[in-house]
Design a protein around this motif. Structure first.
Motif, PDB file in Angstrom:
ATOM      1  N   ALA A  91       0.841  -1.212   0.000  1.00 58.17           N
ATOM      2  CA  ALA A  91       0.000   0.000   0.000  1.00 58.17           C
ATOM      3  C   ALA A  91       0.866   1.249   0.000  1.00 58.17           C
ATOM      4  O   ALA A  91       0.615   2.199  -0.759  1.00 58.17           O
ATOM      5  N   LEU A 110      -9.639  -6.772   0.652  1.00 52.91           N
ATOM      6  CA  LEU A 110      -9.805  -5.443   0.048  1.00 52.91           C
ATOM      7  C   LEU A 110     -11.289  -5.122  -0.111  1.00 52.91           C
ATOM      8  O   LEU A 110     -12.069  -5.981  -0.523  1.00 52.91           O
ATOM      9  N   THR A 166      -6.273   5.931   0.076  1.00 51.77           N
ATOM     10  CA  THR A 166      -5.541   4.663   0.204  1.00 51.77           C
ATOM     11  C   THR A 166      -5.369   4.290   1.679  1.00 51.77           C
ATOM     12  O   THR A 166      -5.323   3.110   2.020  1.00 51.77           O
ATOM     13  N   VAL A 195      -8.567   2.595   2.612  1.00 50.51           N
ATOM     14  CA  VAL A 195      -8.599   1.253   2.004  1.00 50.51           C
ATOM     15  C   VAL A 195      -7.705   0.309   2.811  1.00 50.51           C
ATOM     16  O   VAL A 195      -8.089  -0.833   3.114  1.00 50.51           O
ATOM     17  N   LEU A 237      -8.148   2.933  -5.456  1.00 48.02           N
ATOM     18  CA  LEU A 237      -6.859   2.381  -5.921  1.00 48.02           C
ATOM     19  C   LEU A 237      -6.747   2.504  -7.443  1.00 48.02           C
ATOM     20  O   LEU A 237      -5.690   2.842  -7.971  1.00 48.02           O
ATOM     21  N   VAL A 238      -7.859   2.236  -8.127  1.00 52.00           N
ATOM     22  CA  VAL A 238      -7.856   2.356  -9.590  1.00 52.00           C
ATOM     23  C   VAL A 238      -7.589   3.809  -9.983  1.00 52.00           C
ATOM     24  O   VAL A 238      -6.792   4.090 -10.886  1.00 52.00           O
ATOM     25  N   ASP A 282     -13.712  -1.580  -1.197  1.00 53.03           N
ATOM     26  CA  ASP A 282     -13.926  -0.781  -2.417  1.00 53.03           C
ATOM     27  C   ASP A 282     -12.555  -0.387  -2.997  1.00 53.03           C
ATOM     28  O   ASP A 282     -11.768   0.289  -2.331  1.00 53.03           O
ATOM     29  N   THR A 283     -12.313  -0.806  -4.227  1.00 52.26           N
ATOM     30  CA  THR A 283     -10.990  -0.546  -4.818  1.00 52.26           C
ATOM     31  C   THR A 283     -10.999   0.627  -5.807  1.00 52.26           C
ATOM     32  O   THR A 283     -10.005   0.859  -6.489  1.00 52.26           O
ATOM     33  N   SER A 284     -12.115   1.333  -5.869  1.00 51.92           N
ATOM     34  CA  SER A 284     -12.189   2.403  -6.879  1.00 51.92           C
ATOM     35  C   SER A 284     -11.099   3.471  -6.655  1.00 51.92           C
ATOM     36  O   SER A 284     -10.543   4.018  -7.604  1.00 51.92           O
ATOM     37  N   ALA A 300      -8.710  -3.020   4.855  1.00 56.52           N
ATOM     38  CA  ALA A 300      -8.083  -4.283   4.427  1.00 56.52           C
ATOM     39  C   ALA A 300      -7.422  -4.996   5.607  1.00 56.52           C
ATOM     40  O   ALA A 300      -7.543  -6.216   5.757  1.00 56.52           O
TER      41      ALA A 300
END
Lengths: 311, 272
Positions: free
Chosen positions: B156, B243, B230, B233, B249-250, B245-247, B237
């Motif tokens: 991360a 993990l 992050t 997130v 990270l994208v 919601d990864t939006s 995590a």
């Protein structure tokens, strides 16, 4: 087919600050230049003439605004063109945490030399510039002159066909300068081409075959050192005894300069006629040669006339 | 490729010779000793700074939350440590006399830029492994409770660091000052990022109301890497071991890629 010119420049232009009219500087205004294989070519010019800009464009450190520059037959921006080029920049900086040997190995790797080639070439290059005994010394303990020598060593490491040197004797003592001049001459003898950018006119005069004089982004004069320094239709005659007597025998076309007589003669017949007159007057001749001036005088004259013409 | 590898290797070698880097690794070691002294366990009772942790209602879930909190607590200082450690690498490469020499070599400018970038990222990875891995070993070793999800702090932080590195590399071309680029990135991480994040929350929308600046906040929020998120997130995590919601990270990945491309393009075109 003839040999490819190591450096070929056609109509090269460079404008800095092209977006803002007030800050626009035309560093190069359509330069044409060709450096021949195996010669030492000197680039002269006052500060701001465009010398360093030209070198930077050739090595893709800066981009041209127009025109064409070719290095060993390839466009100047092509990395393959730089494989056989050695470059010593002005105010070179090495990674200060490395020792001399380490710095050369790093730069040799960047020049795509194999480990075996480097292990042979690095000690030889250090020996060539007189730094072999300091090979394990950190670069940050080096004087300016030693940095210049190391810079020269890295430029020659991969046995380039073309060596571009920007003020190579800057900060180097007179003995070091002589050694660097000797290295340049040996390079020429080995068939390499040297492109030398220097403001030390005496250095250039001693080693260069041809020179170009640049000012305000234009080539004002280009030619061999001999041709540039030779004074048209002027002959220098050395005599035994008082040169004033000889000058009087030749009349108003002659003058005494530096212990000899200088005479104007536009043809060989006119020169022989002058010699006959001297002999008839009983003057004993010891030497006859084309009158020459120093490169410095030529440089100052060309730049001043160039500026007068431009204004 | 060989040019890229040479520059990457040289960057690592340069890092090992910098006193600042060595000193920072020493600081990490000191911090580990401090953490080891603060966290204690006796007779199966776990304490943090003298407070009893084990045996609380909620048991494992509470411990997960504590470790998640610790992960985030370590995350930001660790991230900023990496930023400051590597802030000088791009400006140094672009110093006069040094960049001329590098550009005159037969390698493409992209290889030079990418090699330097990869070198900085590798140094950050080493610092990250030492810092987070060390804290993980100390915390878990002392408490006897092993929470492997804590180790997510390593990828991360590296992920968020590369986002900051794209910004530093870009800033180095504009100013060539390592301190300035590190200060700007720190300012972004501590103030601007959280501010943009806050402006995008419901409370932020209410506070901003019909302000004429709302569009600018929204634009910056979407253009700049959402590194603040992050942290959230990472918290989720570590807490839940997966993990969520990864939006964010994208978005960070796409934004970083964009900034990297802008930096590389600028470097490619720049006159030195």
């Amino acid at each position: 087919m003839g040999e490819v010119a190591p450096i070929e420049v056609r109509g090269l232009r460079k404008t800095y600050g092209a977006l803002r009219r007030a800050k626009r500087v035309e560093a190069l205004r359509g330069i044409d230049l060709e450096v021949r294989a195996g010669e030492i070519f000197g680039l002269l010019g006052p500060n701001g003439a465009g010398k360093t800009t030209l070198v930077k464009i050739l090595l893709a450190i800066a981009r041209a605004s127009g025109g064409e520059a070719r290095l060993l037959g390839r466009p100047a921006g092509d990395p393959r063109a730089r494989r056989e080029v050695g470059y010593l920049p002005e105010n070179i900086r090495f990674p200060d945490f490395l020792h001399a040997e380490g710095a050369l190995h790093y730069l040799g790797r960047l020049s795509r030399m194999s480990a075996a080639d480097r292990s042979r070439a690095v000690p030889a290059a250090l020996e060539q510039v007189g730094l072999f005994d300091r090979r394990r010394s950190k670069v940050n303990t080096f004087s300016k002159g030693m940095i210049q020598r190391l810079g020269l060593a890295q430029a020659l490491l991969h046995r380039p066909r073309l060596v571009v040197l920007d003020e190579p004797t800057d900060g180097v003592d007179p003995i070091g300068r002589k050694e660097i001049r000797d290295v340049l001459v040996r390079l020429r003898e080995g068939g390499a081409t040297v492109f030398l950018n220097s403001h030390l006119l005496s250095e250039v005069e001693r080693v260069c075959d041809r020179v170009a004089i640049l000012d305000r982004g234009r080539v004002l004069r280009i030619g061999s050192v001999d041709a540039l320094t030779r004074r048209a239709n002027r002959w220098r005659i050395s005599v035994e005894g008082d040169p004033g007597v000889a000058a009087a025998a030749l009349g108003p076309l002659a003058a005494v300069t530096g212990g000899a007589v200088e005479v104007e003669a536009s043809t060989t017949a006119a020169l022989n006629e002058a010699i006959d007159r001297l002999r008839a007057a009983g003057v004993l001749l010891t030497d006859v040669r084309a009158a020459a001036t120093s490169l410095e005088d030529v440089f100052l004259d060309v730049v001043e006339h160039g500026r007068e013409g431009a204004s | 490729m060989s040019g890229f590898l040479t520059v990457w290797r040289h960057t690592l070698s340069e890092a090992l010779h910098r006193k600042l880097l060595v000193a920072s690794f020493g600081l990490i070691a000191l911090e580990l000793v401090l953490v080891a002294a603060l966290v204690g366990s006796a007779s199966g009772m776990i304490t943090v700074a003298g407070m009893l942790v084990q045996g609380m209602p909620g048991g494992t879930e509470a411990l997960g939350a504590i470790f998640a909190g610790l992960a985030v607590t370590f995350y930001y200082p660790g991230l900023l440590l990496m930023v400051w450690l590597t802030a000088g690498f791009f400006p140094r490469m672009q110093e006069r006399g040094s960049i001329d020499l590098l550009l005159s070599k037969p390698l493409g400018r992209f290889a030079l830029y990418a090699g330097r970038f990869a070198g900085c990222a590798t140094i950050a990875l080493a610092a990250s492994v030492l810092f987070f891995g060390g804290n993980y070993l100390v915390l878990c070793g002392k408490t006897g409770i092993w929470v492997p999800a804590f180790l997510l702090t390593i990828p991360a932080s590296l992920f968020a660091y590369t986002a900051f590195l794209t910004m530093m590399a870009l800033l180095a071309q504009a100013g060539r000052s390592s301190v300035l680029s590190a200060l700007i990135v720190t300012g972004y991480a501590l103030f601007i990022g959280p501010l943009l994040f806050a402006a995008e929350t419901e409370i932020g929308h209410v506070l901003m109301g019909e302000s004429g600046w709302a569009w600018l906040f929204a634009l910056l929020y979407n253009l700049l890497p959402q590194t603040t998120e992050t942290g959230s997130v990472l918290f989720e995590a570590v807490r839940h071991g997966r993990l969520g919601d990864t939006s964010a990270l994208v978005q960070v990945a796409l934004s970083s890629l964009g900034w990297f491309a802008v930096g590389a393009f600028w470097f490619q075109r720049k006159d030195y």
